[in-house]
Design an enzyme around this catalytic site. Structure first.
Site, PDB file in Angstrom:
ATOM      1  N   LEU A   1       0.835  -1.199   0.000  1.00  0.00           N
ATOM      2  CA  LEU A   1       0.000   0.000   0.000  1.00  0.00           C
ATOM      3  C   LEU A   1       0.870   1.249   0.000  1.00  0.00           C
ATOM      4  O   LEU A   1       1.760   1.380   0.837  1.00  0.00           O
ATOM      5  CB  LEU A   1      -0.915   0.017   1.231  1.00  0.00           C
ATOM      6  CG  LEU A   1      -1.796  -1.218   1.449  1.00  0.00           C
ATOM      7  CD1 LEU A   1      -2.577  -1.071   2.751  1.00  0.00           C
ATOM      8  CD2 LEU A   1      -2.734  -1.433   0.275  1.00  0.00           C
ATOM      9  N   LYS A   2       0.564   2.168  -0.901  1.00  0.00           N
ATOM     10  CA  LYS A   2       1.242   3.465  -0.908  1.00  0.00           C
ATOM     11  C   LYS A   2       0.420   4.433  -0.057  1.00  0.00           C
ATOM     12  O   LYS A   2      -0.783   4.582  -0.272  1.00  0.00           O
ATOM     13  CB  LYS A   2       1.367   4.022  -2.330  1.00  0.00           C
ATOM     14  CG  LYS A   2       2.187   3.170  -3.274  1.00  0.00           C
ATOM     15  CD  LYS A   2       2.388   3.866  -4.618  1.00  0.00           C
ATOM     16  CE  LYS A   2       1.088   4.058  -5.373  1.00  0.00           C
ATOM     17  NZ  LYS A   2       0.494   2.788  -5.854  1.00  0.00           N
TER      18      LYS A   2
ATOM     19  N   CYS B   1       8.064   2.869   5.755  1.00  0.00           N
ATOM     20  CA  CYS B   1       8.421   1.617   5.071  1.00  0.00           C
ATOM     21  C   CYS B   1       9.838   1.592   4.511  1.00  0.00           C
ATOM     22  O   CYS B   1      10.650   0.774   4.932  1.00  0.00           O
ATOM     23  CB  CYS B   1       7.419   1.342   3.942  1.00  0.00           C
ATOM     24  SG  CYS B   1       5.752   0.989   4.536  1.00  0.00           S
TER      25      CYS B   1
END
Length: 442
Positions: free
Chosen positions: A151-152, A261
């Site tokens: 997921l961005k 991340c």
């Protein structure tokens, strides 16, 4: 399906909400009573476009629930997703203490055929350790799968609803079939459902993020070289991006990557590589280049004022953009925070604006003046630095900017503007990987 999601952070809340939106009965669990109380009242703890509307809609429809009671949520669940934090430890490796605590907490309440799914980013081998722990705690072999997220931040809902691929790590067809059934509503456009071993699935997440981080560090290093050579990195980017082997994604020069991340995952993969006796030379270089890139804008500011015979003491510097990227309020490892610290250490005063991240920045900084309107941050400033490419910064009123700034100097860390046009408007304009221009008279 009845699904329990443990952890209501970024990954857990998006995952639970999207599964509820496809018709499942989802309960999200967290030990933070204040956060759960807020979610029950429609207060979303993070900014993510579209998330609040989906949470409210599915909670109202009775498909999405929030609780602090692990036992009541896990006992009826067919799927138990683990989405707890795995922060970076002192040695760069992932801290799995929360994962182990949650594994122990769910063990007494699991149905015989319940599937435990790790959604958190975890080192290779974590799935096997959870499997072993649950076998010891329950006296039976429990189903444990890996399902890494891709997921961005800022586009997480679309990424979940329309994934490029779904990756699962499983040990048997029963688990594979259940996960494929769960994801079938999101794969109607023939995007692949990729089944592999848990170890391969865990590795896939780290390798994907490390490769994307590598592209960013590479283009930033080339941008810095372009400036010295008199080239334009945007022209170079176009020249290489049309090569189908290379492409354009993640080849935008800037002031470095941040967030929860890329930095953490590159360092965790480095630690895993070292643990196995291999040399993580590329991974170290990616991280080192990125950390150095976060200082580039400050060096440009310092050099500019030194060339004018001044230092930064007493200067007022405006900053547009505090989040590590647009469409999020996440400031973890954000380049703007590095710039603020360096400016303050040099004696400068800082005025800052961000559409969503100012509350988080207030908690992490001191002595910064926060402006509710982006133009207000410019009032009386000796220069403007742009750290995040929010859409609101792309087409400002340049004439008003010129009037508000004490000196029309812009340090653009995201290459939002055309150097020739900025020169024609009367600005001294510095960007990344392009030769600086000066349109000031005199």
């Amino acid at each position: 399906m009845k699904i329990a999601v443990i952890g209501t952070g970024y990954v857990g809340l998006v995952t639970g909400t999207c599964f509820a939106n496809s018709g499942n009965d989802v309960t999200c669990i967290d030990i933070d009573e204040k956060k759960i109380a807020g979610l029950k009242n429609g207060v979303i703890p993070i900014y993510e476009p579209g998330l609040k509307e989906l949470v409210l809609r599915n909670a109202e429809a009775g498909r999405l629930h929030f609780t602090t009671d692990t036992a009541s949520a896990v006992a009826p669940a067919e799927m138990v997703y683990l989405a707890v934090g795995t922060p970076q430890g002192d040695d760069g490796s992932a801290d799995l203490s929360a994962m182990w605590a949650v594994t122990k907490a769910i063990a007494p309440h699991l149905q015989d055929d319940a599937i435990v799914v790790t959604k958190s980013t975890v080192p290779v081998g974590t799935n096997a350790k959870i499997f072993g722990m649950l076998k010891e705690l329950t006296g039976r072999e429990c189903h444990v799968a890996s399902n890494p997220e891709f997921l961005k931040e800022g586009a997480a809902i679309d990424d979940f609803m329309k994934p490029d691929r779904v990756v699962v790590g499983v040990r048997c067809d029963f688990v594979k079939d259940k996960l494929q059934q769960l994801y079938s509503p999101f794969l109607r456009t023939e995007k692949p459902f990729l089944s592999m071993s848990p170890e391969s699935a865990e590795m896939t997440k780290y390798v994907a993020n490390a490769l994307l981080a590598t592209k960013i560090s590479f283009i930033n290093e080339m941008a810095n070289l372009c400036e010295k050579m008199g080239g334009d990195i945007n022209d170079v980017r176009r020249g290489i991006g049309h090569d189908s082997r290379i492409g354009f994604a993640f080849l935008f020069p800037g002031v470095g990557y941040g967030g929860s991340c890329f930095p953490k995952d590159v360092r965790a993969l480095t630690a895993m590589t070292e643990e196995k006796g291999n040399l993580p030379e590329m991974l170290r270089a990616v991280d080192n280049v990125n950390e150095r890139q976060k200082t580039v804008l400050f060096e440009k500011v310092k050099s500019h004022f030194a060339s004018d015979g001044a230092d930064l003491a007493g200067k007022r510097i405006a900053i547009w953009g505090l989040a590590f990227k647009p469409e999020t309020d996440d400031i973890r490892e954000a380049p703007a925070l590095v710039l603020i610290r360096q400016l303050q250490e040099a004696g400068a005063k800082v005025a800052a604006h961000d559409p969503e991240a100012m509350d988080n920045a207030r908690a992490e900084t001191s002595g910064v003046e926060f402006a509710e309107r982006m133009m207000d941050a410019l009032r009386g400033a000796d220069a403007l630095c742009i750290c995040t490419d929010w859409k609101a910064y792309h087409q400002p009123d340049f004439a008003e900017m010129y009037q508000l700034l004490s000196s029309p100097v812009v340090f653009d860390g995201r290459n939002l503007y055309d150097p020739g046009r900025m020169k024609a408007r009367g600005y001294c304009y510095h960007s990344i990987g392009r030769v600086a221009v000066d349109g000031r008279k005199g």
